[in-house]
Design a protein around this motif. Structure first.
Motif, PDB file in Angstrom:
ATOM      1  N   ALA A 236     -14.954 -51.734  41.416  1.00  0.00           N
ATOM      2  CA  ALA A 236     -15.387 -51.540  40.024  1.00  0.00           C
ATOM      3  C   ALA A 236     -14.208 -51.683  39.066  1.00  0.00           C
ATOM      4  N   GLN A 237     -13.090 -51.061  39.409  1.00  0.00           N
ATOM      5  CA  GLN A 237     -11.927 -51.148  38.528  1.00  0.00           C
ATOM      6  C   GLN A 237     -11.355 -52.570  38.494  1.00  0.00           C
ATOM      7  N   GLY A 238     -11.284 -53.197  39.670  1.00  0.00           N
ATOM      8  CA  GLY A 238     -10.760 -54.561  39.725  1.00  0.00           C
ATOM      9  C   GLY A 238     -11.649 -55.527  38.962  1.00  0.00           C
ATOM     10  N   SER A 239     -12.951 -55.362  39.093  1.00  0.00           N
ATOM     11  CA  SER A 239     -13.894 -56.262  38.421  1.00  0.00           C
ATOM     12  C   SER A 239     -13.818 -56.105  36.903  1.00  0.00           C
ATOM     13  N   GLU A 240     -13.714 -54.861  36.458  1.00  0.00           N
ATOM     14  CA  GLU A 240     -13.637 -54.639  35.015  1.00  0.00           C
ATOM     15  C   GLU A 240     -12.379 -55.296  34.438  1.00  0.00           C
ATOM     16  N   ALA A 241     -11.268 -55.156  35.160  1.00  0.00           N
ATOM     17  CA  ALA A 241     -10.013 -55.728  34.666  1.00  0.00           C
ATOM     18  C   ALA A 241     -10.003 -57.252  34.771  1.00  0.00           C
ATOM     19  N   PHE A 242     -10.638 -57.786  35.815  1.00  0.00           N
ATOM     20  CA  PHE A 242     -10.658 -59.244  36.009  1.00  0.00           C
ATOM     21  C   PHE A 242     -11.652 -59.912  35.062  1.00  0.00           C
ATOM     22  N   GLY A 243     -12.669 -59.163  34.665  1.00  0.00           N
ATOM     23  CA  GLY A 243     -13.679 -59.726  33.783  1.00  0.00           C
ATOM     24  C   GLY A 243     -14.792 -60.433  34.523  1.00  0.00           C
ATOM     25  N   ALA A 244     -14.835 -60.263  35.816  1.00  0.00           N
ATOM     26  CA  ALA A 244     -15.869 -60.855  36.676  1.00  0.00           C
ATOM     27  C   ALA A 244     -15.806 -60.096  37.996  1.00  0.00           C
TER      28      ALA A 244
END
Ligand SMILES: [Zn+2]
Length: 257
Positions: A236-244
């Motif tokens: 969840a944190q990685g996806s939010e920061a990556f934007g996808a």
């Protein structure tokens, strides 16, 4: 080019992933083992025969990335009778690891020191089955090198272990897949979904996603989560920061790069 996860437990082996860092990268008939962390040699043999393995890359001398080199040595020397097997790693790692090998490596391996200027083609000319490797010194205390593997215009970037002072953009922008360490959770997640960050020389999942986004990466796989870290929180944190959406490394998982 295919990336297969052999092990992905961060820093020490633990359930549910058990094995530490190790990855198999294949293109055509070429097979490269990148990082031989504890538990990965057995997994490697589920995917490739030893006589079909072309090279080993060791990103740094921490045990969770290198100790299965001893198993490979025994298998090649006393089982397969193979000599001259190429191993790529930081300068001097052959001597440091060799202290545990009675009589030394004695020709089983040919060690090649890597640095930021190294460019190596494994398994044949670039453009055929060959995989071209480049390296970049990361933000991690023992000499540690991230790896770019390229074949037929496709690029995989593996961060190895690093803190946020190094970024995947060291290899240029728009990598097709970034395999990024994400040892910790960031921000409010620390302490709730996993251990509190203990080292500035590893990434949070947020930092992993943010760096990949800044470098225009096309896809991200998180790996090297500290044992006990909530994988859903990391994603969840990685996806939010990556934007996808980002993916999570699990043993046996394979991605087409
Ligand atoms: Zn590690």
């Amino acid at each position: 080019m295919d990336l297969t996860v052999l092990g992905c437990s961060g820093s020490y082996g633990a359930p549910p992933d058990h094995a530490c860092s190790g990855y198999l990268v294949r293109h055509g008939g070429t097979a490269i083992w990148i990082d031989c962390g504890n538990g990965t040699f057995a997994r490697l043999q589920e995917h490739v025969a030893l006589h079909d393995l072309d090279a080993l890359v060791i990103t740094h001398e921490h045990p969770d990335h290198c100790v299965d080199v001893y198993g490979l040595h025994v298998a090649l020397r006393y089982g397969a009778d193979r000599t001259g097997f190429p191993v790529y790693g930081p300068a001097g790692i052959d001597a440091r690891l060799g202290h545990l090998v009675r009589g030394g490596w004695r020709g089983t391996f040919v060690w090649h020191a890597i640095d930021d200027a190294s460019r190596v083609v494994i398994g044949g000319p670039a453009g055929s089955d060959g995989i071209t490797l480049r390296f970049s010194r990361t933000d991690h205390p023992p000499p540690t090198f991230a790896v770019e593997a390229a074949a037929e215009g496709r690029r995989l970037v593996y961060t190895a272990d690093t803190g946020p002072a190094w970024s995947v953009d060291a290899f240029g922008s728009a990598a097709d897949l970034v395999l990024s360490e994400a040892s910790y959770l960031g921000g409010a997640g620390s302490g709730a979904g996993g251990p509190v960050r203990r080292s500035p020389h590893h990434l949070t999942a947020t930092e992993a996603g943010r760096a990949a986004r800044a470098a225009g990466a096309h896809a991200v796989v998180l790996t090297h989560l500290w044992p006990g870290t909530d994988p859903a929180a990391a994603v969840a944190q990685g996806s939010e920061a990556f934007g996808a959406p980002v993916a999570l490394a699990t043993p046996g998982a394979t991605w087409r790069v």
